[in-house]
Scaffold this motif. Structure first.
Motif, PDB file in Angstrom:
ATOM      1  N   SER A 194       0.790  -1.221   0.000  1.00 30.58           N
ATOM      2  CA  SER A 194       0.000   0.000   0.000  1.00 30.58           C
ATOM      3  C   SER A 194       0.829   1.281   0.000  1.00 30.58           C
ATOM      4  CB  SER A 194      -0.958   0.000   1.196  1.00 30.58           C
ATOM      5  OG  SER A 194      -0.270  -0.198   2.408  1.00 30.58           O
ATOM      6  N   LYS A 195       2.103   1.218   0.433  1.00 32.75           N
ATOM      7  CA  LYS A 195       2.906   2.438   0.535  1.00 32.75           C
ATOM      8  C   LYS A 195       4.051   2.496  -0.470  1.00 32.75           C
ATOM      9  CE  LYS A 195       1.868   2.774   5.484  1.00 32.75           C
ATOM     10  NZ  LYS A 195       2.371   2.981   6.855  1.00 32.75           N
ATOM     11  N   LYS A 196       4.373   1.388  -1.098  1.00 31.08           N
ATOM     12  CA  LYS A 196       5.601   1.295  -1.889  1.00 31.08           C
ATOM     13  C   LYS A 196       5.627   2.235  -3.091  1.00 31.08           C
ATOM     14  CE  LYS A 196       8.670  -2.059  -4.133  1.00 31.08           C
ATOM     15  NZ  LYS A 196       9.867  -1.532  -3.432  1.00 31.08           N
ATOM     16  N   ALA A 197       4.556   2.225  -3.898  1.00 29.11           N
ATOM     17  CA  ALA A 197       4.557   3.078  -5.085  1.00 29.11           C
ATOM     18  C   ALA A 197       4.594   4.553  -4.707  1.00 29.11           C
ATOM     19  CB  ALA A 197       3.339   2.785  -5.961  1.00 29.11           C
ATOM     20  N   ALA A 198       3.874   4.929  -3.630  1.00 30.10           N
ATOM     21  CA  ALA A 198       3.880   6.325  -3.192  1.00 30.10           C
ATOM     22  C   ALA A 198       5.266   6.731  -2.706  1.00 30.10           C
ATOM     23  CB  ALA A 198       2.845   6.532  -2.091  1.00 30.10           C
ATOM     24  N   ASP A 199       5.946   5.844  -1.953  1.00 32.33           N
ATOM     25  CA  ASP A 199       7.332   6.110  -1.550  1.00 32.33           C
ATOM     26  C   ASP A 199       8.184   6.402  -2.777  1.00 32.33           C
ATOM     27  OD1 ASP A 199       6.916   5.667   1.182  1.00 32.33           O
ATOM     28  OD2 ASP A 199       7.568   3.579   1.111  1.00 32.33           O
ATOM     29  N   GLU A 200       8.042   5.550  -3.793  1.00 31.46           N
ATOM     30  CA  GLU A 200       8.927   5.659  -4.949  1.00 31.46           C
ATOM     31  C   GLU A 200       8.571   6.830  -5.851  1.00 31.46           C
ATOM     32  OE1 GLU A 200       9.764   1.961  -6.882  1.00 31.46           O
ATOM     33  OE2 GLU A 200      10.253   0.957  -4.982  1.00 31.46           O
ATOM     34  N   ILE A 201       7.304   7.220  -5.894  1.00 32.53           N
ATOM     35  CA  ILE A 201       6.958   8.445  -6.628  1.00 32.53           C
ATOM     36  C   ILE A 201       7.655   9.642  -5.993  1.00 32.53           C
ATOM     37  CG2 ILE A 201       5.071  10.129  -6.867  1.00 32.53           C
ATOM     38  CD1 ILE A 201       5.017   8.344  -9.170  1.00 32.53           C
ATOM     39  N   TRP A 202       7.618   9.725  -4.663  1.00 37.10           N
ATOM     40  CA  TRP A 202       8.277  10.850  -4.000  1.00 37.10           C
ATOM     41  C   TRP A 202       9.782  10.833  -4.242  1.00 37.10           C
ATOM     42  CZ3 TRP A 202       6.363  15.225  -2.918  1.00 37.10           C
ATOM     43  CH2 TRP A 202       5.062  15.371  -2.433  1.00 37.10           C
ATOM     44  N   VAL A 203      10.413   9.665  -4.206  1.00 39.08           N
ATOM     45  CA  VAL A 203      11.853   9.595  -4.484  1.00 39.08           C
ATOM     46  C   VAL A 203      12.125   9.984  -5.935  1.00 39.08           C
ATOM     47  CG1 VAL A 203      13.870   8.082  -4.592  1.00 39.08           C
ATOM     48  CG2 VAL A 203      12.265   7.872  -2.691  1.00 39.08           C
ATOM     49  N   ALA A 204      11.282   9.521  -6.864  1.00 39.55           N
ATOM     50  CA  ALA A 204      11.462   9.883  -8.271  1.00 39.55           C
ATOM     51  C   ALA A 204      11.253  11.379  -8.487  1.00 39.55           C
ATOM     52  CB  ALA A 204      10.500   9.078  -9.149  1.00 39.55           C
ATOM     53  N   ARG A 205      10.280  11.968  -7.805  1.00 41.40           N
ATOM     54  CA  ARG A 205      10.093  13.424  -7.880  1.00 41.40           C
ATOM     55  C   ARG A 205      11.344  14.138  -7.368  1.00 41.40           C
ATOM     56  NH1 ARG A 205       4.038  14.802  -5.429  1.00 41.40           N
ATOM     57  NH2 ARG A 205       2.776  13.987  -7.154  1.00 41.40           N
ATOM     58  N   TYR A 206      11.883  13.647  -6.262  1.00 41.95           N
ATOM     59  CA  TYR A 206      13.092  14.251  -5.701  1.00 41.95           C
ATOM     60  C   TYR A 206      14.237  14.195  -6.711  1.00 41.95           C
ATOM     61  CZ  TYR A 206      17.381  14.647  -2.987  1.00 41.95           C
ATOM     62  OH  TYR A 206      18.627  15.015  -2.552  1.00 41.95           O
ATOM     63  N   LEU A 207      14.455  13.027  -7.308  1.00 39.85           N
ATOM     64  CA  LEU A 207      15.567  12.863  -8.240  1.00 39.85           C
ATOM     65  C   LEU A 207      15.404  13.752  -9.469  1.00 39.85           C
ATOM     66  CD1 LEU A 207      16.035   9.003  -7.998  1.00 39.85           C
ATOM     67  CD2 LEU A 207      17.593  10.764  -7.135  1.00 39.85           C
ATOM     68  N   LEU A 208      14.182  13.885  -9.972  1.00 37.23           N
ATOM     69  CA  LEU A 208      13.951  14.741 -11.132  1.00 37.23           C
ATOM     70  C   LEU A 208      14.193  16.206 -10.787  1.00 37.23           C
ATOM     71  CD1 LEU A 208      13.011  14.998 -14.068  1.00 37.23           C
ATOM     72  CD2 LEU A 208      10.660  15.126 -13.212  1.00 37.23           C
ATOM     73  N   THR A 209      13.675  16.633  -9.648  1.00 38.52           N
ATOM     74  CA  THR A 209      13.842  18.031  -9.238  1.00 38.52           C
ATOM     75  C   THR A 209      15.313  18.353  -9.014  1.00 38.52           C
ATOM     76  OG1 THR A 209      11.668  17.944  -8.175  1.00 38.52           O
ATOM     77  CG2 THR A 209      13.105  19.768  -7.559  1.00 38.52           C
ATOM     78  N   ARG A 210      16.037  17.427  -8.393  1.00 38.59           N
ATOM     79  CA  ARG A 210      17.469  17.646  -8.151  1.00 38.59           C
ATOM     80  C   ARG A 210      18.263  17.653  -9.453  1.00 38.59           C
ATOM     81  NH1 ARG A 210      20.888  13.318  -4.702  1.00 38.59           N
ATOM     82  NH2 ARG A 210      20.960  12.357  -6.766  1.00 38.59           N
ATOM     83  N   LEU A 211      17.901  16.764 -10.379  1.00 37.51           N
ATOM     84  CA  LEU A 211      18.614  16.675 -11.646  1.00 37.51           C
ATOM     85  C   LEU A 211      18.568  17.984 -12.416  1.00 37.51           C
ATOM     86  CD1 LEU A 211      19.959  15.056 -13.993  1.00 37.51           C
ATOM     87  CD2 LEU A 211      17.634  14.399 -14.693  1.00 37.51           C
ATOM     88  N   THR A 212      17.424  18.666 -12.405  1.00 39.50           N
ATOM     89  CA  THR A 212      17.266  19.870 -13.234  1.00 39.50           C
ATOM     90  C   THR A 212      17.972  21.099 -12.654  1.00 39.50           C
ATOM     91  OG1 THR A 212      15.134  20.325 -12.153  1.00 39.50           O
ATOM     92  CG2 THR A 212      15.083  19.090 -14.223  1.00 39.50           C
ATOM     93  N   GLU A 213      18.485  21.003 -11.424  1.00 35.24           N
ATOM     94  CA  GLU A 213      19.187  22.142 -10.828  1.00 35.24           C
ATOM     95  C   GLU A 213      20.331  22.611 -11.717  1.00 35.24           C
ATOM     96  OE1 GLU A 213      18.551  20.831  -6.123  1.00 35.24           O
ATOM     97  OE2 GLU A 213      20.503  20.617  -7.091  1.00 35.24           O
ATOM     98  N   ARG A 214      21.082  21.667 -12.248  1.00 36.54           N
ATOM     99  CA  ARG A 214      22.287  22.026 -13.005  1.00 36.54           C
ATOM    100  C   ARG A 214      21.971  22.638 -14.368  1.00 36.54           C
ATOM    101  NH1 ARG A 214      24.294  15.843 -13.933  1.00 36.54           N
ATOM    102  NH2 ARG A 214      23.460  15.716 -11.824  1.00 36.54           N
ATOM    103  N   TYR A 215      20.720  22.541 -14.806  1.00 35.07           N
ATOM    104  CA  TYR A 215      20.326  23.060 -16.116  1.00 35.07           C
ATOM    105  C   TYR A 215      19.542  24.363 -16.022  1.00 35.07           C
ATOM    106  CZ  TYR A 215      21.597  18.388 -17.755  1.00 35.07           C
ATOM    107  OH  TYR A 215      22.272  17.224 -18.040  1.00 35.07           O
ATOM    108  N   GLY A 216      19.300  24.851 -14.813  1.00 36.33           N
ATOM    109  CA  GLY A 216      18.506  26.064 -14.656  1.00 36.33           C
ATOM    110  C   GLY A 216      17.064  25.877 -15.070  1.00 36.33           C
ATOM    111  N   ILE A 217      16.551  24.663 -14.874  1.00 35.18           N
ATOM    112  CA  ILE A 217      15.181  24.320 -15.262  1.00 35.18           C
ATOM    113  C   ILE A 217      14.414  23.894 -14.025  1.00 35.18           C
ATOM    114  CG2 ILE A 217      13.787  22.621 -16.543  1.00 35.18           C
ATOM    115  CD1 ILE A 217      15.988  22.641 -18.667  1.00 35.18           C
ATOM    116  N   ASP A 218      13.145  24.266 -13.950  1.00 33.26           N
ATOM    117  CA  ASP A 218      12.282  23.857 -12.845  1.00 33.26           C
ATOM    118  C   ASP A 218      11.301  22.798 -13.313  1.00 33.26           C
ATOM    119  OD1 ASP A 218      13.158  25.576 -10.680  1.00 33.26           O
ATOM    120  OD2 ASP A 218      12.312  27.246 -11.822  1.00 33.26           O
ATOM    121  N   ILE A 219      10.735  22.074 -12.336  1.00 32.92           N
ATOM    122  CA  ILE A 219       9.651  21.141 -12.602  1.00 32.92           C
ATOM    123  C   ILE A 219       8.362  21.776 -12.089  1.00 32.92           C
ATOM    124  CG2 ILE A 219       8.718  18.840 -12.211  1.00 32.92           C
ATOM    125  CD1 ILE A 219      11.308  18.919 -13.844  1.00 32.92           C
TER     126      ILE A 219
END
Length: 343
Positions: free
Chosen positions: A186-211
């Motif tokens: 019941s919690k696994k996919a939600a955990d991983e969506i939040w981690v994936a959101r984190y990784l995407l948001t962090r990745l775009t820092e170096r490009y000057g792009i927001d999500i």
């Protein structure tokens, strides 16, 4: 022993959508740490809208651990926020989900890449061609020069982390994309969506792009009545009973429960959803509940395979939006399903 960079990740107390926060702790371990190896930590909740300055400490309880391939000896640590006495913090939405190993969720997370106040690929001071060629598009005109590189990097980092990342595609608007995460429990996919959101948001820092997670970013903001598709986070769900027993009678009772609790679902399906759930662009109006086979304009879409398999399998709730908290979405869906007797 090697020293590991533990990136503790949590959700802050902002509303209507919590922000992701993180900080690094260095610890020695003989090997890559397990969840049991990771200590609780603390942070200043007065700086994240989770505590007063006179009693600022909040606790971080690790609930998931993933490799971080972007750092040497990197570790991603997903956390719940606790009060100093060890009870769940009021902002801890993960703690509200009933535990059910047989509940499976798959989230389709849509979002926009944004740069200089507009979706990536919008011409300066203007607008691209209308929707049509962007969905699953190929080529510079449809996709642009950078978005696919970002999506590919994000996909690799997620897979390296062991997330159950199932796919990605360009979406119907310029600069809009989607990725999918599936989880058993019941919690696994939600955990991983939040981690994936984190990784995407962090990745775009170096490009000057927001999500941009907002569900309807292209509207009056640009001084025009443009009414393009919004961004959703369609929630595919099933329980053991739905997959193994099901049946038309049970299904109809289940849809009756979803209709009964329509307002409770809408309340946690993301802010400003009235801007997206208009009855247009493959949505049902926010004040109606409908379901239909392969109907992308319904509240809940019924796959053909579900009906052909004797009303067994999974269903898709199309109402959650891209800025919804997947913990709240999963918890609300599961509570509604559990309200229907299975005997």
């Amino acid at each position: 022993m090697p020293k590991y960079k533990l990136e503790y990740i949590w959700l802050d107390g902002y509303s209507p959508l919590a922000n992701l926060r993180s900080k690094t702790q260095i610890k020695e371990f003989a090997a890559f740490p397990t969840l049991a190896d990771l200590p609780q930590w603390n942070f200043d909740g007065s700086s994240t809208k989770q505590a007063e300055g006179s009693s600022a400490d909040c606790l971080l309880k690790p609930v998931g651990v993933y490799p971080d391939s972007t750092r040497k000896n990197g570790v991603l640590v997903m956390c719940e926020v606790l009060l100093p006495d060890g009870s769940p913090h009021p902002s801890n939405t993960r703690a509200t989900i009933p535990d059910d190993e047989g509940a499976w969720f798959g989230f389709e997370q849509e979002f926009f890449f944004y740069k200089d106040g507009a979706p990536l690929g919008f011409p300066p001071g203007g607008y691209p061609a209308p929707q049509g060629l962007y969905y699953t598009g190929v080529g510079f005109e449809s996709i642009g020069a950078l978005a696919r590189d970002l999506v590919e990097q994000h996909m690799d980092i997620c897979l390296d982390a062991g997330l159950n990342y199932e796919g990605t595609n360009a979406e119907v608007a310029k600069g809009q994309w989607e990725f999918q995460i599936f989880g058993k429990g019941s919690k696994k996919a939600a955990d991983e969506i939040w981690v994936a959101r984190y990784l995407l948001t962090r990745l775009t820092e170096r490009y000057g792009i927001d999500i941009e997670w907002e569900c309807k970013p292209i509207r009056g903001r640009f001084g025009t009545p443009l009414d393009w598709n919004g961004s959703g986070m369609h929630a595919n769900f099933s329980t053991k009973h739905m997959r193994e027993v099901g049946g038309k009678d049970y299904f109809e009772k289940l849809m009756g429960a979803f209709s009964k609790y329509m307002d409770e679902h809408i309340a946690v399906y993301g802010p400003d959803n009235h801007m997206r759930l208009t009855g247009l662009h493959e949505t049902q109006s926010i004040d109606k509940f409908t379901y239909g086979v392969a109907d992308r304009g319904s509240s809940i879409r019924i796959p053909h395979v579900f009906v052909n398999n004797g009303y067994r399998g999974y269903l898709e709730d199309r109402r959650p939006n891209s800025a919804a908290d997947p913990y709240l979405v999963a918890g609300r869906i599961l509570k509604t399903v559990q309200s229907v007797p299975t005997a």
